[in-house]
Design an enzyme around this catalytic site. Structure first.
Site, short mmCIF file in Angstrom:
data_model
loop_
_atom_site.label_atom_id
_atom_site.label_comp_id
_atom_site.label_asym_id
_atom_site.label_seq_id
_atom_site.Cartn_x
_atom_site.Cartn_y
_atom_site.Cartn_z
N ASP A 1 0.82 -1.22 0.00
CA ASP A 1 0.00 0.00 0.00
C ASP A 1 0.85 1.27 0.00
OD1 ASP A 1 -2.37 1.44 0.03
OD2 ASP A 1 -2.52 1.41 2.21
N ASN B 1 -11.16 -2.55 -4.82
CA ASN B 1 -10.40 -1.63 -5.66
C ASN B 1 -11.09 -1.32 -7.00
OD1 ASN B 1 -7.19 -2.89 -4.47
ND2 ASN B 1 -8.26 -1.03 -3.86
C1 IPE Z 1 -5.50 -2.58 0.24
O1 IPE Z 1 -5.17 -1.25 0.06
C2 IPE Z 1 -5.49 -3.31 -1.08
C3 IPE Z 1 -4.19 -3.46 -1.72
C4 IPE Z 1 -3.04 -3.03 -1.27
C5 IPE Z 1 -4.20 -4.21 -2.96
P1 IPE Z 1 -6.27 -0.14 -0.15
O2 IPE Z 1 -5.53 1.13 -0.39
O3 IPE Z 1 -7.26 -0.56 -1.16
O4 IPE Z 1 -7.00 -0.11 1.28
P2 IPE Z 1 -7.80 1.05 2.02
O5 IPE Z 1 -8.79 1.59 1.04
O6 IPE Z 1 -6.80 2.08 2.41
O7 IPE Z 1 -8.41 0.38 3.21
C1 IPE Z 2 -1.75 0.14 -3.20
O1 IPE Z 2 -1.50 1.49 -3.31
C2 IPE Z 2 -2.01 -0.52 -4.53
C3 IPE Z 2 -3.41 -0.93 -4.72
C4 IPE Z 2 -4.37 -0.79 -3.85
C5 IPE Z 2 -3.73 -1.55 -5.98
P1 IPE Z 2 -2.68 2.54 -3.31
O2 IPE Z 2 -3.07 2.80 -4.73
O3 IPE Z 2 -3.78 2.14 -2.42
O4 IPE Z 2 -1.94 3.81 -2.72
P2 IPE Z 2 -2.53 4.89 -1.73
O5 IPE Z 2 -3.06 4.17 -0.54
O6 IPE Z 2 -3.60 5.61 -2.48
O7 IPE Z 2 -1.37 5.76 -1.40
MG MG Z 3 -4.13 2.44 -0.43
#
Ligand code: IPE
Ligand code: IPE
Ligand code: MG
Length: 241
Positions: A21, A69
């Protein structure tokens, strides 16, 4: 000390799971599109997967795309899917050399036919390898996994292949995507968020969680070492006194 190898480093847990993340925030800080953050995160995945293999981690499970997502923009989703295909193709190329087994947790039926085919090929072609396993969580949600497992057990009951009273935690585990994979001892979430976001709720019932203040694209092998050290400082009781 039994926990240390010859380099005086603590031996890693057998199974490490990572919520990758912070890609979006990493890109935002640099004035770049979110997809650039995902590309950087993909490079980190490659580095960390190789590092895990080199220090003897047997199972690495990574959260790549959640069932939630899909709420993101079409542009971000298609960018992510392209990157996933790229790393899978690359992984397939290196698979024979590195003897890495690929598995996928999640409902692949919602992926494009091309990506799905890549996943299925990677899974079947690498099934012969047992040294290291990388589990990709793709269109994965822990609640969805449990519901799919419950449905398939119910189908077996309806077909006369199982009886309700046969169901135990152990048997239920065989209906999950993680069938045959030991539970992760350590779960790492970079990016500063302190929640599990629907990641492996069944399998992490007794896992140790390490939350770190680094964004995934900036995550290094030294951060992984630090998480492993933190893991070794924990006192795992599993409910005992
Ligand atoms: C969790 O991260 C999913 C992945 C890293 C693939 P998210 O960014 O989707 O989670 P939330 O929305 O912060 O809980
Ligand atoms: C994790 O990074 C990757 C996925 C969830 C696919 P994010 O895209 O959630 O990154 P932040 O949380 O917005 O920084
Ligand atoms: Mg995220």
């Amino acid at each position: 000390m039994a926990l240390e190898d010859t380099n005086n480093k603590l031996l890693p847990p057998k199974h490490i799971a990572i919520i990758m993340d912070g890609n979006g925030r990493w890109a935002k800080k640099r004035g770049l599109p979110r997809t650039a953050g995902h590309a950087a995160g993909g490079e980190t995945f490659r580095t960390i997967a190789n590092y895990c293999r080199s220090i003897g981690v047997k199972y690495l499970t990574v959260y790549a795309f959640s069932t939630e997502n899909w709420k993101r923009s079409e542009e971000e989703i298609s960018g992510l899917m392209k990157l996933l295909a790229k790393y899978l193709r690359e992984g397939l190329r290196d698979m024979e050399k590195n003897h890495v087994r690929f598995r996928f947790f999640g409902d692949l039926s919602r992926l494009s036919p091309e990506l799905r085919k890549l996943c299925e090929d990677a899974q079947s072609r690498s099934a012969q390898y047992h040294e290291v396993t990388v589990n990709f969580c793709l269109n994965y949600g822990g609640r969805d996994e449990i519901v799919r497992a419950a449905r398939s057990f119910a189908e077996d009951v309806a077909a006369g292949k199982a009886k309700p009273e046969m169901l135990t935690e152990q048997l239920f585990g065989t209906y999950l995507d993680s069938e045959g994979v030991p539970d992760p001892e350590l779960v790492i979430r970079p990016s500063g968020e302190m929640r599990i976001s629907n990641f492996l709720p069944w399998q992490t019932a007794y896992s140790e969680f390490v939350f770190m203040n680094v964004l995934w694209p900036d995550f290094t092998p030294a951060d992984l070492d630090a998480a492993i050290e933190e893991y070794h400082r924990r006192n795992r009781r599993f409910g005992g006194a």
